[in-house]
Design a protein around this motif. Sequence first.
Motif, PDB file in Angstrom:
ATOM      1  N   UNK A 271      -9.617  22.512   5.620  1.00 48.95           N
ATOM      2  CA  UNK A 271     -10.571  22.329   6.712  1.00 48.95           C
ATOM      3  C   UNK A 271     -10.568  20.907   7.252  1.00 48.95           C
ATOM      4  N   UNK A 272     -10.072  19.968   6.462  1.00 44.67           N
ATOM      5  CA  UNK A 272     -10.139  18.560   6.823  1.00 44.67           C
ATOM      6  C   UNK A 272      -8.739  17.953   6.882  1.00 44.67           C
ATOM      7  N   UNK A 273      -8.572  16.960   7.746  1.00 43.36           N
ATOM      8  CA  UNK A 273      -7.381  16.108   7.695  1.00 43.36           C
ATOM      9  C   UNK A 273      -7.714  14.960   6.749  1.00 43.36           C
ATOM     10  N   UNK A 274      -7.038  14.891   5.631  1.00 51.32           N
ATOM     11  CA  UNK A 274      -7.394  13.922   4.614  1.00 51.32           C
ATOM     12  C   UNK A 274      -6.203  13.043   4.259  1.00 51.32           C
ATOM     13  N   UNK A 275      -6.494  11.931   3.609  1.00 50.62           N
ATOM     14  CA  UNK A 275      -5.439  11.037   3.144  1.00 50.62           C
ATOM     15  C   UNK A 275      -5.959  10.212   1.976  1.00 50.62           C
ATOM     16  N   UNK A 276      -5.026   9.697   1.208  1.00 43.66           N
ATOM     17  CA  UNK A 276      -5.325   8.809   0.084  1.00 43.66           C
ATOM     18  C   UNK A 276      -4.516   7.535   0.258  1.00 43.66           C
ATOM     19  N   UNK A 277      -5.142   6.407   0.003  1.00 40.74           N
ATOM     20  CA  UNK A 277      -4.435   5.131   0.117  1.00 40.74           C
ATOM     21  C   UNK A 277      -4.730   4.270  -1.107  1.00 40.74           C
ATOM     22  N   UNK A 278      -3.683   3.804  -1.732  1.00 40.31           N
ATOM     23  CA  UNK A 278      -3.775   2.879  -2.859  1.00 40.31           C
ATOM     24  C   UNK A 278      -3.234   1.536  -2.380  1.00 40.31           C
ATOM     25  N   UNK A 279      -4.011   0.463  -2.526  1.00 35.09           N
ATOM     26  CA  UNK A 279      -3.594  -0.810  -1.934  1.00 35.09           C
ATOM     27  C   UNK A 279      -3.837  -1.967  -2.901  1.00 35.09           C
ATOM     28  N   UNK A 280      -3.035  -3.008  -2.721  1.00 34.83           N
ATOM     29  CA  UNK A 280      -3.118  -4.225  -3.521  1.00 34.83           C
ATOM     30  C   UNK A 280      -2.732  -5.389  -2.618  1.00 34.83           C
TER      31      UNK A 280
ATOM     32  N   UNK B 105       0.844  -1.202   0.000  1.00 37.69           N
ATOM     33  CA  UNK B 105       0.000   0.000   0.000  1.00 37.69           C
ATOM     34  C   UNK B 105       0.872   1.244   0.000  1.00 37.69           C
ATOM     35  N   UNK B 106       0.340   2.295  -0.579  1.00 38.68           N
ATOM     36  CA  UNK B 106       0.971   3.616  -0.553  1.00 38.68           C
ATOM     37  C   UNK B 106      -0.038   4.592   0.051  1.00 38.68           C
ATOM     38  N   UNK B 107       0.402   5.268   1.098  1.00 40.86           N
ATOM     39  CA  UNK B 107      -0.447   6.218   1.830  1.00 40.86           C
ATOM     40  C   UNK B 107       0.093   7.623   1.619  1.00 40.86           C
ATOM     41  N   UNK B 108      -0.784   8.554   1.233  1.00 44.93           N
ATOM     42  CA  UNK B 108      -0.388   9.952   1.061  1.00 44.93           C
ATOM     43  C   UNK B 108      -1.261  10.812   1.963  1.00 44.93           C
TER      44      UNK B 108
ATOM     45  N   UNK C 252      -5.758  12.966  -3.149  1.00 48.86           N
ATOM     46  CA  UNK C 252      -5.230  13.154  -4.497  1.00 48.86           C
ATOM     47  C   UNK C 252      -6.374  12.906  -5.465  1.00 48.86           C
ATOM     48  N   UNK C 253      -6.997  13.973  -5.925  1.00 49.19           N
ATOM     49  CA  UNK C 253      -8.149  13.856  -6.819  1.00 49.19           C
ATOM     50  C   UNK C 253      -8.371  15.199  -7.509  1.00 49.19           C
ATOM     51  N   UNK C 254      -8.868  15.185  -8.741  1.00 47.66           N
ATOM     52  CA  UNK C 254      -9.177  16.440  -9.428  1.00 47.66           C
ATOM     53  C   UNK C 254     -10.418  17.098  -8.835  1.00 47.66           C
ATOM     54  N   UNK C 255     -10.533  18.380  -9.062  1.00 51.57           N
ATOM     55  CA  UNK C 255     -11.723  19.155  -8.696  1.00 51.57           C
ATOM     56  C   UNK C 255     -11.954  19.245  -7.193  1.00 51.57           C
ATOM     57  N   UNK C 256     -10.909  19.043  -6.400  1.00 49.79           N
ATOM     58  CA  UNK C 256     -11.036  19.205  -4.949  1.00 49.79           C
ATOM     59  C   UNK C 256     -10.551  20.594  -4.568  1.00 49.79           C
TER      60      UNK C 256
END
Length: 773
Positions: free
Chosen positions: A446-455, A428-431, A435-439
């Motif tokens: 305002x938010x604590x956010x994260x993205x996770x890509x997993x296999x 997995x890779x956690x950022x 990570x997304x368009x139009x955000x």
Amino acid sequence: MNNFKQKYFLLALIGTTLCACKATKFVPEGEYLLDKVSIDSDVPGYKSSELKPYLKQQPNLKMFGLFKTMSWIYNLSGKKNTGLNRFIRKIGEEPVIFDPYLADKTEYELKKFFVNMGYIHAEVFSDTLSRDKKKQIIYHIRGNEPYRIRRFTTSIQDSLLHHELYGGPNDEPLQRVAGEAASLRIPLVKDSLLFDRNLLDSERGRLSELLQNRGYYAFSKENIVYDADSALNAYSVDLNLKLRPLNDSVINLSNQKFYYDQVSLYLDYDPLTITHLKEYPKKDSIQTKAYTIYYMGKRPSLKPSVLLNNCFITPGQAYSRMNEDWTYSSFSSLRALNNIHIQFDEKFRNDSALLDVSIVSIPARKQAISFSVEGTNTAGDLGVAASANYMHRNLFHGSETFNFRLRGAYEAMSNFSNPYLEFGGEASIYKPKIVAPFINHSFLRKMRTSTELFLSYNYQTRPEYDRTLLSGGLRYKGQGRQKSAAHHQFDILNVDYVYLPRKDSVFMNKLPANAQYFGYTDQFIVGMSYTYYRSTFETAKQLKDAYSFRFSLESTGNALYGLSVLFDQVKNNRGSYLLLNTPFAQFVKGDIDYTNNMVIDSHNSLAWRIGGGMGIPYGNSQILPFEKRYYSGGANSVRAWSVRELGPGAYVPRASTTFYHQTGDVKLNFNIEYRSHFFWKLEAAAFIDAGNIWTIKDYEGQEGGKFRFDSFYKELAVGYGLGLRLDFDYFLIRFDCGEKAYNPAKQGKERWTILHPNFGENFAWHIAVGYPF
């Protein structure tokens, strides 16, 4: 019936033995054992349990609020100072000897409490009752007429400060600071309220925080005072809020509005080699957006954009304690950092109060490899597992975390002749941001956010089949920056591919045709899900009532079904569309769970849970995939049943029953558990569980399992039992024994198994890690 008699004879024998140990065995002559303490109060709104912290002496603790077990254990020891006696006394609890001084101290503390709450003329006195070297004490509290706030006024001479605290003239509302909790702008002190000094102090803290969020860096609640006039002698007080006189430099400074000037960020700070910030070698730096970033080495260990996105302190803006807290929490969430410190230096220029800000960060170890061997308990099946894990905490210099894990496991399936083997790996890779368009950028702030890509890849072999599960997905997480904010998880894409290269023919022949096809064939499960979670549990506040709430919704196969219809795909002979010549599942599934923990005292608590879920197959599926179906029984459900041995509904297991037959589409759980500290790290529990699973259709082979509103309540299984836990703070090992009380698989009066206990048929035990809820 013999088992019944033996069981309760044993319990009676144990109880008699414990009670036979004289409670006053170690009470010195002329003194008394403190046997009972009670509170008699006529003040409305205060329970006796809320006043217990003010009791300076309390009797020996009672397990489950009934038995002085620890005192009994202590009294089992002899009076000689042998090793065995010392050990017994150590694990037990020494008798509490009545102390008249502490009784007087308790009266003083209780009176002080009520005086502070506005009951100025409160009376506290005690009565004692002595018998057989035991003493009971009752504290009587007579509140009398309380004082109330007749009129609350403010007299803040500084018009700017008054405007910051209460808004402008003509009822102009208080200026809102972005991100500030709305509750912070609501006054706590109002006319007709009790003259509660604790409330007055909370109001000082609220006003201080308001000013600190609006630039007043040096302001504190000590600068706020009250004038109280009770001369009216009518149990009422005229209260006036004001600021301390400006007669010294500290208070003058507190009325200054500070602005951020220079903001510097220091990377790679090592407290072992650099004892003071002045010693930091400022050879390499980057100037960007009025920030200065100092670093060591050839380049910054973290990208400047990552640092600035997590910094809420902006040069030129007014100081804000809220933004300072947000910066702390945001930097602390970066896994590439081990610690952070923010330092402020005051200065003045052209009559302006300024702050130079230094944000100092200590890096975490970049890479780590760990190995572990652990005992496992999967719903009651014991085994062993080993794993190896590699972690990189700053893969692309943006605090991205890369995780790679290999794991293998062996478990005994009910008996050791049918083992369960598993091995697999996951990456997995956690950022630490979405990570997304139009955000919108302001939304991310305002938010604590994260993205996770997993296999992940997982291979399992059981007596019934071999199965390979290949999974992957993209997950977003978000949480508001307030401490009590809810957690949101959105799996925008989740793909599972199930492949079964081997299936036992005997096992398959026991299954209905639909179950064979939709539950045990190769298939894709492609969809998305959303989870909402809120919790007030805090590790540092274990003596505080808390709750948690979780809701999740999963939808699978809709996009694939729509595309299949759009492109006019041909269905197979089972009426299913295919993806890469493999059927795909289509269903919707929702779950909800609420847990509440009520603290009784420092050693006793009552926890309860209510939860349920439902999955509905449709379109391309006639039955939920086996991985998505519910089961009941086991260590975290109705503990009087072993895992997958309860339900569905009133289904009666038979010789041909497999674990698949005891799965369903609907689940309900009701649990209540009394937890009491025993001694050392041991905790005891008594519990009652109720619940079951059901199907939403009359499936072949699951007769009596369909959910019906007019009869489901008759099919709620009920169990009761006792548990023992070993709490090591960081993890808890749990041993629970459950006995069936009501079994919906039986008929008529036989369902009430509590009337004829049977350890062989109606008993189950479980070993698990962590609380069941």
